[in-house]
Write a protein that holds these residues in place. Structure first.
Motif, mmCIF file in Angstrom:
data_model
loop_
_atom_site.group_PDB
_atom_site.id
_atom_site.type_symbol
_atom_site.label_atom_id
_atom_site.label_comp_id
_atom_site.label_asym_id
_atom_site.label_seq_id
_atom_site.Cartn_x
_atom_site.Cartn_y
_atom_site.Cartn_z
ATOM 1 N N UNK A 283 0.821 -1.219 0.000
ATOM 2 C CA UNK A 283 0.000 0.000 0.000
ATOM 3 C C UNK A 283 0.855 1.269 0.000
ATOM 4 N N UNK A 284 1.993 1.200 0.696
ATOM 5 C CA UNK A 284 2.860 2.387 0.754
ATOM 6 C C UNK A 284 3.429 2.718 -0.614
ATOM 7 N N UNK A 285 3.926 1.701 -1.290
ATOM 8 C CA UNK A 285 4.473 1.958 -2.622
ATOM 9 C C UNK A 285 3.363 2.443 -3.533
ATOM 10 N N UNK A 286 2.176 1.880 -3.336
ATOM 11 C CA UNK A 286 1.050 2.264 -4.168
ATOM 12 C C UNK A 286 0.757 3.747 -3.998
ATOM 13 N N UNK A 287 0.769 4.235 -2.754
ATOM 14 C CA UNK A 287 0.498 5.642 -2.496
ATOM 15 C C UNK A 287 1.627 6.531 -2.967
ATOM 16 N N UNK A 288 2.829 6.108 -2.626
ATOM 17 C CA UNK A 288 3.976 6.975 -2.830
ATOM 18 C C UNK A 288 4.366 7.074 -4.292
ATOM 19 N N UNK A 289 4.444 5.945 -4.933
ATOM 20 C CA UNK A 289 4.877 5.955 -6.336
ATOM 21 C C UNK A 289 3.699 5.906 -7.290
ATOM 22 N N UNK A 290 2.493 5.782 -6.722
ATOM 23 C CA UNK A 290 1.248 5.659 -7.469
ATOM 24 C C UNK A 290 1.440 4.978 -8.811
ATOM 25 N N UNK A 291 0.980 3.773 -8.894
ATOM 26 C CA UNK A 291 1.110 3.066 -10.169
ATOM 27 C C UNK A 291 1.652 1.682 -9.982
ATOM 28 N N UNK A 292 2.477 1.478 -8.943
ATOM 29 C CA UNK A 292 2.959 0.116 -8.730
ATOM 30 C C UNK A 292 2.708 -0.283 -7.284
ATOM 31 N N UNK A 293 2.038 -1.421 -7.141
ATOM 32 C CA UNK A 293 1.888 -2.018 -5.823
ATOM 33 C C UNK A 293 2.872 -3.175 -5.770
ATOM 34 N N UNK A 294 3.853 -3.046 -4.855
ATOM 35 C CA UNK A 294 4.960 -3.989 -4.833
ATOM 36 C C UNK A 294 4.474 -5.406 -4.536
ATOM 37 N N UNK A 295 3.391 -5.506 -3.769
ATOM 38 C CA UNK A 295 2.877 -6.833 -3.452
ATOM 39 C C UNK A 295 2.253 -7.479 -4.682
ATOM 40 N N UNK A 296 1.516 -6.651 -5.458
ATOM 41 C CA UNK A 296 0.943 -7.194 -6.691
ATOM 42 C C UNK A 296 2.050 -7.611 -7.660
ATOM 43 N N UNK A 297 3.107 -6.812 -7.662
ATOM 44 C CA UNK A 297 4.250 -7.154 -8.521
ATOM 45 C C UNK A 297 4.840 -8.499 -8.093
ATOM 46 N N UNK A 298 4.970 -8.684 -6.770
ATOM 47 C CA UNK A 298 5.499 -9.939 -6.215
ATOM 48 C C UNK A 298 4.638 -11.116 -6.633
ATOM 49 N N UNK A 299 3.320 -10.945 -6.487
ATOM 50 C CA UNK A 299 2.413 -12.046 -6.825
ATOM 51 C C UNK A 299 2.469 -12.326 -8.322
ATOM 52 N N UNK A 300 2.433 -11.259 -9.125
ATOM 53 C CA UNK A 300 2.373 -11.432 -10.569
ATOM 54 C C UNK A 300 3.664 -12.060 -11.113
ATOM 55 N N UNK A 301 4.814 -11.700 -10.512
ATOM 56 C CA UNK A 301 6.088 -12.187 -11.051
ATOM 57 C C UNK A 301 6.723 -13.255 -10.168
ATOM 58 N N UNK A 302 5.893 -13.895 -9.311
ATOM 59 C CA UNK A 302 6.431 -14.845 -8.333
ATOM 60 C C UNK A 302 7.331 -15.893 -8.986
ATOM 61 N N UNK A 303 6.824 -16.522 -10.037
ATOM 62 C CA UNK A 303 7.577 -17.602 -10.689
ATOM 63 C C UNK A 303 8.912 -17.114 -11.200
ATOM 64 N N UNK A 304 8.867 -15.961 -11.854
ATOM 65 C CA UNK A 304 10.088 -15.439 -12.470
ATOM 66 C C UNK A 304 11.142 -15.071 -11.416
ATOM 67 N N UNK A 305 10.709 -14.353 -10.367
ATOM 68 C CA UNK A 305 11.655 -13.939 -9.321
ATOM 69 C C UNK A 305 12.217 -15.170 -8.626
ATOM 70 N N UNK A 306 11.334 -16.117 -8.314
ATOM 71 C CA UNK A 306 11.783 -17.343 -7.635
ATOM 72 C C UNK A 306 12.817 -18.070 -8.495
ATOM 73 N N UNK A 307 12.549 -18.143 -9.785
ATOM 74 C CA UNK A 307 13.469 -18.839 -10.687
ATOM 75 C C UNK A 307 14.834 -18.148 -10.708
ATOM 76 N N UNK A 308 14.836 -16.823 -10.751
ATOM 77 C CA UNK A 308 16.106 -16.091 -10.762
ATOM 78 C C UNK A 308 16.873 -16.384 -9.483
ATOM 79 N N UNK A 309 16.215 -16.262 -8.329
ATOM 80 C CA UNK A 309 16.889 -16.485 -7.046
ATOM 81 C C UNK A 309 17.354 -17.933 -6.924
ATOM 82 N N UNK A 310 16.513 -18.859 -7.387
ATOM 83 C CA UNK A 310 16.861 -20.282 -7.295
ATOM 84 C C UNK A 310 18.107 -20.579 -8.128
ATOM 85 N N UNK A 311 18.092 -20.127 -9.370
ATOM 86 C CA UNK A 311 19.232 -20.392 -10.247
ATOM 87 C C UNK A 311 20.498 -19.765 -9.684
#
Lengths: 226, 306
Positions: free
Chosen positions: B258-286
């Motif tokens: 919610x903070x990022x959503x208010x402050x940067x208006x346009x990106x909710x970091x949690x939604x980004x996390x959920x939407x890109x979960x597979x990709x981020x996990x794969x990068x960290x795993x590799x």
């Protein structure tokens, strides 16, 4: 079977570990190497195991020049030599059973052979009830018996024992010596270094005496004379 | 036989991991920190990227037409502008729509509203809002429009607001460029530092086992048989650490969302996390697995010399 041909190991001009050592060991011998600390006993065994390279001369094991063997094949040679050390050198994260099984696994033995042989050898060294103990849960004597079990499990041609009783009380010392004698009776060559006069005198077998890196005596039925 | 050996190596890796206890835990912790740093960089880049694209989105060129300009001429100009490769979008706002927007914006200002009423006719002309793909491209688009103003269709242009905004736009594109470069540089440095720390931690963990490695060699184990379990352990470090890092990001982004959503208006970091979960996990795993395996390989090599 084992042949040292004019072997010298010189660390520096003031530190000469071995000088022009030559001797041969026949199959099924029980050879004791005696001498004071720093006389070169351990260096000799290290040369045979290719842990160290000689400055000059050659060491042959079954007509193979030990130091001509490449790093990649060295472990094949070492599987024919069982080793026992004064400080036991067990793998601390493995139980007694696993320490012994490790030598078989490393040699690529089948699981059913491991399950059959390890209990047998544990029985030979009288440690069946301690097989699932870790090294730090065992006494020194028990640890050394595990080490001997590990050394003989792959039925090597030679057992090298570097001061195997150096850290043990008299009772355990004799137990270890008796196991080594038994192993020798089964046909394995044993090479042992020791300080212990009473062991040498009671064995009545071949004794090689080193003094400051030189071989001073080689007696067929030797006694401890320094 | 190969299968039996592989099984032994993998099993030994797991057993060592478990029995090393605290050492394994400490190593995993350091790798978690490494992966967490890298994950944070991924999120920061997402925020920065969305900020930049939002700022870029706010920049445009408006072309104001004279009130007597024909709608068909304007639409023809819009078509030709849209065909320029630099142009992302061209939006036509008719004179009536302009008036509506104007009224909407000033509905609370009685004086302006009254003036408009009194005027009776629409004082505003139609306009075109043009957005380019890059902020730096506004100059060439403005020049193109300038060249058009000499022609028949161009004479209907009243005003192009680019020249009023030129300074701001130039400055903004410079800031955005340096923000991108700086972000990349900081990311690269942080990634290198954290990988070096993870690498050294694993080396220290294996340093503890250096005597064991020598013993294994003396007992007749081949290099591969000694090294295998350590590499398996390194892979386990990587897998567990990447899972832990991903788990940590869940409550963290949920809280920051919610903070990022208010402050940067346009990106909710949690939604980004959920939407890109597979990709981020794969990068960290590799990354975790390769750092673990590679460090183990290098570290064991040192002690295999016996």
């Amino acid at each position: 079977m084992i042949y040292f041909d004019k072997v010298s190991k010189i660390y520096s001009p003031t530190s000469i570990a071995l000088e022009e050592i030559s001797f041969a060991i026949e199959p099924n011998e029980f050879v004791s190497i005696v001498g004071q600390s720093g006389s070169g006993k351990t260096t000799m065994l290290k040369l045979l195991l290719a842990e160290e390279k000689p400055t000059s001369g050659h060491v042959f094991f079954e007509s193979i020049d030990v130091h001509g063997v490449g790093r990649k094949e060295l472990h094949m040679l070492r599987r024919k030599i069982g080793t026992v050390f004064e400080d036991f050198r067990l793998l601390p994260n493995k139980t007694a059973y696993e320490n012994i099984a490790f030598a078989m696994e490393a040699a690529g033995k089948m699981p059913e052979d491991i399950e059959k042989d390890v209990p047998q050898v544990l029985e030979l060294v009288n440690l069946v009830d301690k097989s699932w103990h870790f090294p730090d849960e065992l006494s020194r004597g028990e640890r050394q018996r595990v080490a001997i079990a590990r050394a003989i499990i792959n039925q090597p041609d030679v057992i090298i024992a570097d001061e195997p009783t150096g850290n043990l009380d008299p009772l355990n010392t004799w137990e270890i010596i008796n196991i080594l004698k038994k192993v020798n009776e089964f046909g394995t060559t044993v090479i042992m270094t020791t300080h212990n006069k009473s062991i040498i005198d009671s064995l009545g077998r071949r004794v090689i005496t080193l003094e400051k890196g030189k071989m001073v005596r080689d007696d067929k039925e030797g006694r401890y004379v320094i | 036989m190969i299968w039996i050996k592989a099984k032994r190596v993998i099993k030994a890796g797991f057993v060592n991991f478990w029995r090393n206890g605290w050492i394994s835990l400490a190593t995993v912790l350091v790798i978690v920190i490494t992966l967490f740093t890298i994950g944070s960089l991924i999120f920061s880049r997402a925020i920065l990227g969305s900020m930049i694209s939002q700022i870029q989105d706010k920049v445009d060129i408006s072309i104001y037409f004279k009130t007597d300009a024909e709608e068909s001429d304007i639409l023809a100009l819009k078509d030709s502008v849209s065909k320029l490769p630099e142009v992302k979008s061209a939006e036509y706002v008719s004179a009536e729509q302009s008036l509506e927007n104007f009224k909407e914006r000033h509905k609370d200002n009685a004086l302006i509203m009254q003036s408009i009423e009194e005027l009776g006719e629409n004082p505003l002309g139609a306009m075109l809002n043009i957005k380019t793909k890059e902020t730096s491209q506004y100059d060439s688009v403005a020049k193109y429009l300038e060249s058009q103003s000499g022609t028949a269709g161009g004479s209907m242009i009243d005003k192009i607001n680019y020249y009023q905004n030129k300074k701001v736009i130039d400055r903004l594109s410079k800031i955005l460029d340096s923000a991108k470069t700086l972000g990349t540089a900081i990311s690269v440095i942080l990634v290198i530092i954290s990988i070096i720390i993870a690498f050294n931690t694993i080396r220290l963990a294996i340093y503890i086992s250096r005597e064991e490695i020598g013993v294994m060699r003396l007992v007749g184990a081949s290099d591969r048989f000694v090294r295998g379990p350590f590499i398996v352990e390194g892979v386990i470090y990587g897998v567990i650490s990447s899972i832990i890092a991903m788990i940590i990001f869940y409550p963290l982004t949920l809280w920051l969302g919610p903070m990022t959503d208010n402050f940067f208006s346009g990106i909710n970091i949690f939604q980004y996390y959920v939407a890109n979960f597979g990709q981020i996990f794969l990068i960290l795993l590799l990354l975790g697995v390769s750092v673990g395996a590679f460090s183990s390989y290098i570290a064991v090599k040192r002690y295999l010399k016996v």
